[in-house]
Scaffold this motif. Sequence first.
Motif, PDB file in Angstrom:
ATOM      1  N   GLY A 150      43.451  47.807  40.931  1.00 35.66           N
ATOM      2  CA  GLY A 150      42.852  46.513  40.608  1.00 35.66           C
ATOM      3  C   GLY A 150      42.305  46.414  39.204  1.00 35.66           C
ATOM      4  O   GLY A 150      41.220  45.860  38.993  1.00 35.66           O
ATOM      5  N   SER A 176      43.515  39.089  36.128  1.00 31.43           N
ATOM      6  CA  SER A 176      42.422  39.193  37.098  1.00 31.43           C
ATOM      7  C   SER A 176      42.882  38.817  38.496  1.00 31.43           C
ATOM      8  O   SER A 176      42.515  39.467  39.486  1.00 31.43           O
ATOM      9  CB  SER A 176      41.240  38.319  36.669  1.00 31.43           C
ATOM     10  OG  SER A 176      41.584  36.951  36.670  1.00 31.43           O
ATOM     11  N   ASP A 180      43.798  41.562  42.243  1.00 35.95           N
ATOM     12  CA  ASP A 180      43.156  41.411  43.551  1.00 35.95           C
ATOM     13  C   ASP A 180      44.240  41.311  44.627  1.00 35.95           C
ATOM     14  O   ASP A 180      44.949  40.311  44.711  1.00 35.95           O
ATOM     15  CB  ASP A 180      42.289  40.144  43.548  1.00 35.95           C
ATOM     16  CG  ASP A 180      41.468  39.976  44.821  1.00 35.95           C
ATOM     17  OD1 ASP A 180      41.812  40.598  45.849  1.00 35.95           O
ATOM     18  OD2 ASP A 180      40.499  39.200  44.786  1.00 35.95           O
TER      19      ASP A 180
END
Length: 212
Positions: A150, A176, A180
Amino acid sequence: MNRRHLLQLMCGVPAAAALAACGKRKPSTAALKSDARVLAIGDSLTFGYGASPDASWPVKLGEITGWQVENAGVNGDTSAGALQRLPSLLAAGSYDGILIGIGGNDMLRGVSASATRDNIAALVKEAREHTPHVALLATPAPDAMRAFVGSLSDAPFYEEVAKSGQALLVANVYSSVLSDASLRSDRIHANAQGYAKVAQLLADQFKAAGWR
Protein backbone atom coordinates in the motif's frame (compact mmCIF):
# COMPACT_ATOMS: atom_id res chain seq x y z
CA MET A 1 13.73 51.76 4.49
CA ASN A 2 14.53 48.07 4.83
CA ARG A 3 12.60 45.27 3.10
CA ARG A 4 10.77 44.16 6.27
CA HIS A 5 9.35 47.66 6.89
CA LEU A 6 8.39 48.02 3.23
CA LEU A 7 6.44 44.75 3.40
CA GLN A 8 4.62 46.00 6.49
CA LEU A 9 3.54 49.19 4.73
CA MET A 10 2.53 47.40 1.52
CA CYS A 11 0.45 44.70 3.14
CA GLY A 12 -0.73 46.55 6.21
CA VAL A 13 0.04 43.61 8.50
CA PRO A 14 2.84 42.69 10.90
CA ALA A 15 6.09 41.76 9.22
CA ALA A 16 5.86 38.03 10.03
CA ALA A 17 2.48 37.77 8.34
CA ALA A 18 3.50 40.14 5.54
CA LEU A 19 6.16 37.81 4.23
CA ALA A 20 3.63 35.00 3.93
CA ALA A 21 0.67 37.00 2.65
CA CYS A 22 2.53 39.00 0.03
CA GLY A 23 4.33 35.92 -1.20
CA LYS A 24 1.20 33.97 -2.13
CA ARG A 25 0.69 33.39 -5.81
CA LYS A 26 -2.69 33.84 -7.43
CA PRO A 27 -4.05 31.00 -9.59
CA SER A 28 -2.61 31.21 -13.11
CA THR A 29 -6.04 30.66 -14.67
CA ALA A 30 -9.54 31.77 -13.79
CA ALA A 31 -12.12 29.37 -12.45
CA LEU A 32 -14.01 27.22 -14.91
CA LYS A 33 -17.68 28.04 -15.28
CA SER A 34 -20.06 25.69 -13.50
CA ASP A 35 -21.20 24.03 -16.75
CA ALA A 36 -17.78 23.92 -18.40
CA ARG A 37 -17.05 21.34 -21.09
CA VAL A 38 -14.12 19.22 -19.99
CA LEU A 39 -12.31 16.50 -21.92
CA ALA A 40 -10.80 13.59 -19.98
CA ILE A 41 -8.37 11.69 -22.19
CA GLY A 42 -6.63 8.62 -20.88
CA ASP A 43 -6.51 4.86 -20.58
CA SER A 44 -8.52 2.25 -18.67
CA LEU A 45 -8.35 4.25 -15.43
CA THR A 46 -10.14 7.11 -17.19
CA PHE A 47 -12.50 4.73 -18.99
CA GLY A 48 -13.46 3.21 -15.64
CA TYR A 49 -12.41 -0.40 -16.18
CA GLY A 50 -13.49 -2.54 -13.24
CA ALA A 51 -16.78 -0.72 -12.65
CA SER A 52 -19.96 0.15 -14.53
CA PRO A 53 -19.77 3.04 -17.04
CA ASP A 54 -21.72 5.38 -14.78
CA ALA A 55 -19.18 4.81 -11.99
CA SER A 56 -16.13 6.10 -13.90
CA TRP A 57 -14.36 9.05 -12.36
CA PRO A 58 -15.22 11.42 -15.27
CA VAL A 59 -18.91 10.76 -14.60
CA LYS A 60 -18.48 11.21 -10.86
CA LEU A 61 -16.37 14.35 -11.32
CA GLY A 62 -19.14 15.84 -13.43
CA GLU A 63 -21.65 15.08 -10.69
CA ILE A 64 -19.49 16.83 -8.09
CA THR A 65 -18.54 19.90 -10.14
CA GLY A 66 -21.43 20.35 -12.55
CA TRP A 67 -18.94 20.26 -15.43
CA GLN A 68 -19.83 18.37 -18.62
CA VAL A 69 -16.99 15.85 -18.55
CA GLU A 70 -16.50 13.82 -21.73
CA ASN A 71 -14.89 10.46 -21.08
CA ALA A 72 -12.30 9.78 -23.78
CA GLY A 73 -10.59 6.99 -21.91
CA VAL A 74 -9.65 3.91 -23.94
CA ASN A 75 -8.74 0.58 -22.39
CA GLY A 76 -5.12 -0.31 -23.08
CA ASP A 77 -4.23 3.07 -24.56
CA THR A 78 -0.69 4.39 -24.47
CA SER A 79 0.76 7.89 -24.59
CA ALA A 80 1.41 7.43 -28.32
CA GLY A 81 -2.20 6.35 -28.87
CA ALA A 82 -3.58 9.30 -26.91
CA LEU A 83 -1.35 11.68 -28.85
CA GLN A 84 -2.74 10.26 -32.08
CA ARG A 85 -6.34 10.59 -30.86
CA LEU A 86 -6.20 14.09 -29.38
CA PRO A 87 -6.28 16.18 -32.59
CA SER A 88 -9.56 14.66 -33.79
CA LEU A 89 -11.10 15.06 -30.33
CA LEU A 90 -10.16 18.74 -30.25
CA ALA A 91 -11.34 19.26 -33.82
CA ALA A 92 -14.74 17.79 -32.94
CA GLY A 93 -15.47 20.12 -30.04
CA SER A 94 -14.44 23.11 -27.97
CA TYR A 95 -13.38 22.36 -24.40
CA ASP A 96 -12.90 24.67 -21.44
CA GLY A 97 -10.60 22.19 -19.70
CA ILE A 98 -8.56 19.11 -20.64
CA LEU A 99 -7.52 16.38 -18.20
CA ILE A 100 -4.72 14.05 -19.32
CA GLY A 101 -4.21 10.74 -17.53
CA ILE A 102 -1.96 8.44 -19.53
CA GLY A 103 1.31 6.53 -19.27
CA GLY A 104 0.51 3.50 -17.16
CA ASN A 105 0.43 1.10 -20.11
CA ASP A 106 3.67 2.56 -21.42
CA MET A 107 5.36 1.62 -18.15
CA LEU A 108 3.75 -1.82 -18.06
CA ARG A 109 4.91 -2.55 -21.63
CA GLY A 110 8.44 -1.32 -21.10
CA VAL A 111 8.22 1.79 -23.28
CA SER A 112 11.21 3.99 -22.48
CA ALA A 113 10.61 6.75 -19.95
CA SER A 114 11.99 9.31 -22.39
CA ALA A 115 9.53 8.30 -25.14
CA THR A 116 6.61 8.37 -22.72
CA ARG A 117 7.71 11.72 -21.35
CA ASP A 118 8.04 13.20 -24.84
CA ASN A 119 4.58 11.96 -25.86
CA ILE A 120 2.94 13.34 -22.74
CA ALA A 121 4.77 16.65 -23.17
CA ALA A 122 3.37 16.81 -26.72
CA LEU A 123 -0.12 16.05 -25.40
CA VAL A 124 0.17 18.87 -22.86
CA LYS A 125 1.47 21.29 -25.49
CA GLU A 126 -1.38 20.55 -27.89
CA ALA A 127 -3.95 20.76 -25.10
CA ARG A 128 -2.53 24.08 -23.92
CA GLU A 129 -2.97 25.47 -27.41
CA HIS A 130 -6.67 24.69 -27.04
CA THR A 131 -7.21 25.96 -23.46
CA PRO A 132 -5.11 27.21 -20.52
CA HIS A 133 -6.95 24.78 -18.22
CA VAL A 134 -4.87 21.64 -18.70
CA ALA A 135 -4.27 19.14 -15.89
CA LEU A 136 -1.88 16.21 -15.91
CA LEU A 137 -2.86 13.25 -13.72
CA ALA A 138 0.23 11.45 -12.48
CA THR A 139 0.17 7.67 -12.74
CA PRO A 140 2.07 5.46 -10.29
CA ALA A 141 5.06 3.51 -11.46
CA PRO A 142 4.11 -0.20 -11.53
CA ASP A 143 5.56 -2.01 -8.54
CA ALA A 144 3.88 -5.19 -7.29
CA MET A 145 5.62 -5.08 -3.92
CA ARG A 146 4.76 -1.43 -3.24
CA ALA A 147 1.18 -2.11 -4.31
CA PHE A 148 1.02 -5.07 -1.93
CA VAL A 149 2.15 -2.98 1.04
CA GLY A 150 0.00 0.00 0.00
CA SER A 151 2.71 2.52 -0.83
CA LEU A 152 2.56 3.24 -4.57
CA SER A 153 4.09 6.53 -5.70
CA ASP A 154 3.78 8.63 -8.84
CA ALA A 155 6.28 8.15 -11.64
CA PRO A 156 8.66 11.13 -11.31
CA PHE A 157 8.51 12.43 -14.89
CA TYR A 158 4.94 13.74 -14.51
CA GLU A 159 6.08 16.59 -12.28
CA GLU A 160 8.77 17.55 -14.78
CA VAL A 161 6.36 17.50 -17.74
CA ALA A 162 3.66 19.47 -15.91
CA LYS A 163 6.13 22.15 -14.84
CA SER A 164 7.75 22.56 -18.26
CA GLY A 165 4.38 22.50 -20.03
CA GLN A 166 2.64 24.87 -17.58
CA ALA A 167 -0.04 22.32 -16.78
CA LEU A 168 -1.62 21.67 -13.41
CA LEU A 169 -0.02 18.60 -11.85
CA VAL A 170 -2.57 16.35 -10.14
CA ALA A 171 -0.40 14.26 -7.85
CA ASN A 172 -0.98 11.33 -5.51
CA VAL A 173 -4.54 10.61 -6.67
CA TYR A 174 -4.21 7.38 -8.63
CA SER A 175 -1.33 6.27 -6.41
CA SER A 176 -3.25 6.74 -3.17
CA VAL A 177 -6.41 5.03 -4.45
CA LEU A 178 -4.57 2.08 -6.01
CA SER A 179 -2.53 1.64 -2.82
CA ASP A 180 -5.76 0.73 -1.01
CA ALA A 181 -6.84 -2.85 -1.76
CA SER A 182 -10.43 -2.07 -0.77
CA LEU A 183 -10.63 0.49 -3.60
CA ARG A 184 -9.26 -1.80 -6.34
CA SER A 185 -11.01 -4.23 -8.69
CA ASP A 186 -7.66 -5.82 -9.55
CA ARG A 187 -4.02 -4.92 -8.99
CA ILE A 188 -4.00 -1.96 -11.42
CA HIS A 189 -7.63 -0.78 -11.61
CA ALA A 190 -10.03 0.85 -9.20
CA ASN A 191 -13.52 -0.36 -8.35
CA ALA A 192 -16.62 1.83 -8.15
CA GLN A 193 -15.67 3.12 -4.70
CA GLY A 194 -12.15 3.77 -5.93
CA TYR A 195 -13.29 5.81 -8.92
CA ALA A 196 -15.60 7.83 -6.67
CA LYS A 197 -12.57 8.53 -4.46
CA VAL A 198 -10.52 9.56 -7.50
CA ALA A 199 -13.25 12.01 -8.52
CA GLN A 200 -13.42 13.55 -5.05
CA LEU A 201 -9.65 13.92 -4.80
CA LEU A 202 -9.58 15.52 -8.24
CA ALA A 203 -12.35 17.92 -7.31
CA ASP A 204 -10.47 18.87 -4.15
CA GLN A 205 -7.25 19.58 -6.05
CA PHE A 206 -9.08 21.57 -8.71
CA LYS A 207 -10.70 23.68 -6.00
CA ALA A 208 -7.34 24.28 -4.34
CA ALA A 209 -5.92 25.35 -7.73
CA GLY A 210 -8.72 27.86 -8.27
CA TRP A 211 -10.41 25.94 -11.06
CA ARG A 212 -13.73 25.87 -9.18
